[in-house]
Design a protein around this motif. Structure first.
Motif, short mmCIF file in Angstrom:
data_model
loop_
_atom_site.label_atom_id
_atom_site.label_comp_id
_atom_site.label_asym_id
_atom_site.label_seq_id
_atom_site.Cartn_x
_atom_site.Cartn_y
_atom_site.Cartn_z
N LEU A 186 0.86 -1.08 0.05
CA LEU A 186 0.09 -0.08 0.13
C LEU A 186 0.81 0.94 0.08
CD1 LEU A 186 -2.73 -0.97 2.59
CD2 LEU A 186 -2.92 -1.08 0.21
N VAL A 196 -0.58 -6.17 -4.94
CA VAL A 196 -1.50 -5.43 -3.86
C VAL A 196 -2.47 -5.43 -3.89
CG1 VAL A 196 -1.46 -3.48 -5.15
CG2 VAL A 196 -1.07 -3.11 -2.86
N VAL A 197 -3.54 -5.87 -5.24
CA VAL A 197 -4.88 -5.95 -5.22
C VAL A 197 -5.66 -7.20 -4.36
CG1 VAL A 197 -4.67 -4.80 -7.47
CG2 VAL A 197 -4.52 -7.33 -7.42
N PHE A 254 -4.91 -7.51 -1.35
CA PHE A 254 -5.38 -6.88 -0.19
C PHE A 254 -6.77 -6.35 -0.16
CE2 PHE A 254 -0.63 -5.64 0.31
CZ PHE A 254 -0.16 -6.98 0.50
N TRP A 297 -7.16 -2.60 -0.24
CA TRP A 297 -6.52 -1.51 -1.02
C TRP A 297 -7.13 -0.13 -1.78
CZ3 TRP A 297 -6.41 -0.34 -6.46
CH2 TRP A 297 -7.04 -1.04 -7.02
N LYS A 298 -8.24 -0.47 -1.89
CA LYS A 298 -9.04 0.54 -2.60
C LYS A 298 -9.34 1.73 -1.63
CE LYS A 298 -11.37 -1.97 -6.40
NZ LYS A 298 -12.64 -2.57 -6.90
N TYR A 303 -7.59 2.47 0.67
CA TYR A 303 -6.32 3.27 0.96
C TYR A 303 -6.06 4.15 0.04
CZ TYR A 303 -1.58 4.45 2.32
OH TYR A 303 -0.47 4.99 2.81
N VAL A 304 -6.19 3.89 -1.28
CA VAL A 304 -6.12 4.79 -2.32
C VAL A 304 -6.91 5.88 -2.32
CG1 VAL A 304 -6.29 4.85 -4.74
CG2 VAL A 304 -5.15 2.94 -3.83
#
Length: 393
Positions: free
Chosen positions: A188, A212-213, A215, A218-219, A221-222
């Motif tokens: 991340l 990373v996807v 996780f 992850w979205k 966190y973005v």
């Protein structure tokens, strides 16, 4: 058929010959253009395949090096064949570097052919292979640069992409959609690097080559880290207000901890000029009473604080981290040598001082004795002093 005189019982005229010649030339040009396009498509396909093979070999070599390192650290003399991206690679018990040497030779052979591709198709700029990043140094036309709204990265290490993000922001100011495929996005923290861009409306992270996807969060966190972009889509899915609220709930405390744990001088060094002013403003108003300012100012300062806190979440590439590590080692080495020289000098001064303290009583007695003997005869002493004054003139 240039020698043909009659066709369908009619005489062939010069006008018909000219028209036939024009049509034939057009057909020939179409065939040439079609052949050219076919060649370009085939070259593109071969180049992408070459870049893909080179990328796979690089990833296998990196994995093999890591496995060999693990084997060196392990006490067990032999292990089972290792799994690399789903394919089985046999181990070489007699020579641990055999696989790596084969991969290296193959990479050298591939490097002799086209190892990268740069393509502009409509509003999309596609970059394949790390060598394609050098294209950002070109003098792109204003029309082309302004037309590009989507930039796609394929078979390129994300750490290499991070280094050219400032160029991307300058060369293609209208780029709003970033795509990443086979770029080794593995954590991340790497998304923090995208904050230095001017704006991002859409982000597409292909699962292929980007672990990373996997996780779950992850979205979110973005959305949290890049909240100042007001992103609209992630992997083609619309971003809702509930997504933004959830992102803040999940990671809001993270930014607070990151900013509170860092000393003030480190914060100022990380922040840009605009952020530094905001940070100083927050520091100056931290001790004021809440009643002095109105609610609107409180809200604006709260937002500024959140953005500043997010700025603490940055990303350092491996190469830059290693450079900093080497720099720190050199500084430590210099400081150690400098302190050792100071200690040595101080020790020598102390030893001389101790020796002087031991010798000084006897030296003082001798100095007094010599002075008394010298002035015992006053007349001769005065003559000696006058003679010394005369000699000095």
């Amino acid at each position: 058929m240039m020698q043909l005189r009659q066709l369908d019982m009619k005489r062939v005229t010069e006008e018909e010959r000219r028209m036939a010649s024009v049509v034939a030339k057009k057909e020939e040009e179409k065939k040439r253009e079609s052949h050219k396009q076919s060649l370009l498509k085939e070259k593109k396909r071969l180049t992408i395949n070459n870049v893909a093979r080179k990328w796979d070999l690089q990833q296998h070599r990196i994995t093999n090096i890591a496995i060999n390192q693990d084997r060196k650290d392990s006490d067990s003399p032999s292990q089972d064949p290792c799994q690399i991206d789903g394919s089985t690679t046999s181990a070489f018990p007699e020579e641990t570097g055999s696989l790596d040497s084969v991969l290296t030779n193959t990479l050298q052979d591939l490097s002799e052919t086209d190892s990268y591709l740069v393509e502009v198709d409509g509003d999309t700029l596609s970059l394949y292979g790390s060598g394609a990043l050098e294209s950002l140094d070109r003098n792109w036309s204003v029309q082309t640069a302004g037309m590009v709204t989507t930039v796609s990265f394929t078979f390129i290490e994300f750490d290499e992409i991070v280094q050219v993000l400032p160029k991307l922001k300058m060369k293609f100011p209208n780029s709003l959609h970033l795509k990443f495929k086979e770029t080794n996005l593995v954590m991340l923290q790497q998304f923090n690097a995208l904050a230095q861009l001017r704006r991002i409306d859409q982000l597409t992270i292909d699962p292929q080559g980007n672990p990373v996807v996997n996780f779950t969060l992850w979205k979110y966190y973005v959305l949290f880290r890049l909240s100042h972009f007001s992103m609209q889509k992630i992997n083609g899915t619309e971003v809702t207000q509930n997504d933004m609220i959830m992102a803040e709930r999940l990671f809001g405390i993270l930014a607070h901890i990151a900013s509170s744990e860092l000393p003030q001088y480190r914060m100022i060094s990380i922040l840009g000029d605009a952020r530094k002013k905001q940070f100083r403003y927050l520091q100056e108003t931290k001790g004021k009473k809440p009643g002095i300012v109105n609610e609107e100012n409180n809200d604006s300062k709260r937002l500024v604080g959140e953005n500043t806190n997010r700025a603490m979440l940055n990303y350092t590439t491996r190469d830059f981290y290693n450079e900093k590590l080497e720099e720190v080692k050199e500084k430590k080495k210099f400081c150690k040598m400098y302190i050792e020289d100071l200690v040595k000098e101080a020790t020598e001064i102390n030893m001389k001082n101790e020796a002087l303290q031991k010798l000084w009583p006897q030296m003082f007695i001798e100095l007094v004795r010599d002075a008394v003997i010298e002035i015992r005869n006053k007349n001769s002493y005065m003559k000696l002093c006058l003679q010394q004054i005369t000699d000095q003139k």
